[in-house]
Design an enzyme around this catalytic site. Structure first.
Site, PDB file in Angstrom:
ATOM      1  N   ARG A  77       0.817  -1.229   0.000  1.00 25.61           N
ATOM      2  CA  ARG A  77       0.000   0.000   0.000  1.00 25.61           C
ATOM      3  C   ARG A  77       0.846   1.272   0.000  1.00 25.61           C
ATOM      4  O   ARG A  77       0.366   2.333  -0.395  1.00 25.61           O
ATOM      5  CB  ARG A  77      -0.933  -0.012   1.212  1.00 25.61           C
TER       6      ARG A  77
ATOM      7  N   ASP B  47     -14.303  11.855  11.118  1.00 26.86           N
ATOM      8  CA  ASP B  47     -13.394  10.804  10.661  1.00 26.86           C
ATOM      9  C   ASP B  47     -11.992  11.392  10.547  1.00 26.86           C
ATOM     10  O   ASP B  47     -11.826  12.618  10.439  1.00 26.86           O
ATOM     11  CB  ASP B  47     -13.830  10.239   9.302  1.00 26.86           C
TER      12      ASP B  47
HETATM   13  C1  LIG Z   1     -14.749   0.557   8.613  1.00 30.52           C
HETATM   14  S1  LIG Z   1     -15.059   2.266   8.722  1.00 30.52           S
HETATM   15  C2  LIG Z   1     -16.547   2.260   9.711  1.00 30.52           C
HETATM   16  C3  LIG Z   1     -17.578   3.222   9.196  1.00 30.52           C
HETATM   17  C4  LIG Z   1     -18.914   3.231   9.958  1.00 30.52           C
HETATM   18  N1  LIG Z   1     -18.723   3.588  11.335  1.00 30.52           N
HETATM   19  C5  LIG Z   1     -19.618   1.904   9.846  1.00 30.52           C
HETATM   20  O1  LIG Z   1     -19.610   1.111  10.799  1.00 30.52           O
HETATM   21  O2  LIG Z   1     -20.187   1.620   8.797  1.00 30.52           O
HETATM   22  C6  LIG Z   1     -13.808   2.807   9.909  1.00 30.52           C
HETATM   23  C7  LIG Z   1     -13.516   4.304   9.849  1.00 30.52           C
HETATM   24  O3  LIG Z   1     -12.746   4.671  11.001  1.00 30.52           O
HETATM   25  C8  LIG Z   1     -11.863   5.697  10.622  1.00 30.52           C
HETATM   26  N2  LIG Z   1     -10.756   5.815  11.595  1.00 30.52           N
HETATM   27  C9  LIG Z   1      -9.723   4.959  11.789  1.00 30.52           C
HETATM   28  N3  LIG Z   1      -8.897   5.424  12.738  1.00 30.52           N
HETATM   29  C10 LIG Z   1      -9.421   6.602  13.167  1.00 30.52           C
HETATM   30  C11 LIG Z   1      -9.025   7.563  14.144  1.00 30.52           C
HETATM   31  N4  LIG Z   1      -7.911   7.413  14.879  1.00 30.52           N
HETATM   32  N5  LIG Z   1      -9.806   8.664  14.306  1.00 30.52           N
HETATM   33  C12 LIG Z   1     -10.939   8.830  13.569  1.00 30.52           C
HETATM   34  N6  LIG Z   1     -11.365   7.951  12.641  1.00 30.52           N
HETATM   35  C13 LIG Z   1     -10.614   6.851  12.443  1.00 30.52           C
HETATM   36  C14 LIG Z   1     -11.402   5.281   9.225  1.00 30.52           C
HETATM   37  O4  LIG Z   1     -10.891   6.389   8.500  1.00 30.52           O
HETATM   38  C15 LIG Z   1     -12.684   4.694   8.634  1.00 30.52           C
HETATM   39  O5  LIG Z   1     -13.367   5.638   7.842  1.00 30.52           O
END
Ligand SMILES: C[S@@+](CC[C@H](N)C(=O)[O-])C[C@H]1O[C@@H](n2cnc3c(N)ncnc32)[C@H](O)[C@@H]1O
Length: 289
Positions: A41, A150
């Site tokens: 990646r 996010d």
């Molecule tokens: C798999 S998605 C989940 C989206 C939604 N909550 C759902 O369940 O459908 C996980 C999200 O967490 C965000 N994320 C990961 N680490 C994070 C952090 N330290 N602070 C804020 N967001 C974070 C990622 O960018 C991603 O968009």
């Protein structure tokens, strides 16, 4: 050592440096067996920046004048943003049928409701919540705000645009599509303005509470499928932050594979008819209605 692809291989030492750096910034734990995933990646980043090995990339992330922007790009490359409308229907049923009536009663005097979608990805979760609020008919005329946050600015841009294709709608019933979306192309829809009016999006790193942008305390927090990428200390940091941002008696909804066992004793488990949810205890320890 270069592969026969001509691309530089990531050494174990480079992997550890990069992994720890990413973890320190956003709490995402890249497992030991993910060295090749990380390497794959991040290869495009080396190419874009004209770097010949991952040690140089690590130094770039630490010391270059552009390091902040590059760190965001690296995190982007390493995170998963999978999401869709009306994900985890059993929980949403519990939220609509049991949590929302309680919130309506609790806030009847102020007629104010604040809900946070923490780790909202491209916005489907925040808009889903707003649609459920609208569907309930309980909050028309209220001061309602659904905040999506996010760490990724790229997904936030999609969220703000509010336009989606078939994959985002794979669990959305046709009657809901008709009610809450406008068609903007043969297979593309846009969230309707009355729903969008309740929803806003902002950038926030959940591991960096200082950078918190939520002014009000939240009546309910959705933090679903975000903590799965964190290790225990990082999860605990996020939970403390969420706890601080909630009203006493406020509800916390996690993803279906997540729970607070061994993570936090601050929240109480509430058994609803269709699902289990968590709640920040009322002041003085009394149970909320
Ligand atoms: C798999 S998605 C989940 C989206 C939604 N909550 C759902 O369940 O459908 C996980 C999200 O967490 C965000 N994320 C990961 N680490 C994070 C952090 N330290 N602070 C804020 N967001 C974070 C990622 O960018 C991603 O968009």
């Amino acid at each position: 050592m270069p592969f026969d692809t001509g691309k530089p291989e990531m050494s174990v030492e480079e992997f550890r440096l990069l992994r720890d750096f990413v973890y320190g910034h956003c709490g995402i734990l890249v497992r030991d067996d993910m060295k090749f995933v990380m390497q794959r990646r991040l290869w495009p980043r080396l190419e874009v920046l004209g770097l010949t090995d991952f040690s140089s990339y690590y130094r770039y992330l630490r010391f270059d004048a552009q390091r902040r922007a590059e760190l965001e790009t690296a995190i982007e490359a390493l995170t998963t943003h999978e999401t869709y409308f009306f994900r985890e229907p059993r929980q949403l049923k519990a939220f609509s049928e049991e949590v929302l009536p309680r919130l309506e009663r609790r806030n009847a005097r102020t007629k104010r409701l604040r809900i946070w979608s923490a780790g909202c990805s491209s916005g489907e979760e925040a808009y889903t919540v707003a649609m459920l609020l609208k569907d309930s008919g309980r909050f028309d005329g209220w001061d309602v705000e659904v905040h999506g946050t996010d760490i990724s600015r790229r997904v936030l841009a999609v969220a703000r645009q509010g336009e989606y294709g078939p994959s985002a709608l794979r669990a959305t019933a046709p009657d809901k599509i008709a009610r809450y979306f406008d068609h903007v192309g043969p297979t593309r829809v846009r969230v309707r303005d009355d729903i969008r009016a309740w929803v806003s999006f902002g950038h926030q790193n959940l591991q960096d509470p200082e950078a918190g942008l939520l002014v009000s305390r939240m009546d309910a927090v959705f933090c679903r499928n975000v903590m799965i990428y964190f290790d225990t200390p990082a999860r605990q940091r996020v939970l403390r932050h969420i706890y601080d941002k909630m009203v006493p008696g406020g509800y916390l909804l996690l993803g279906h594979s997540e729970n607070l066992i061994n993570l936090s004793a601050d929240f109480e488990l509430v058994h609803l008819r269709s699902d289990l949810v968590y709640r920040k205890p009322e002041l003085g320890g009394g149970l909320a209605p």
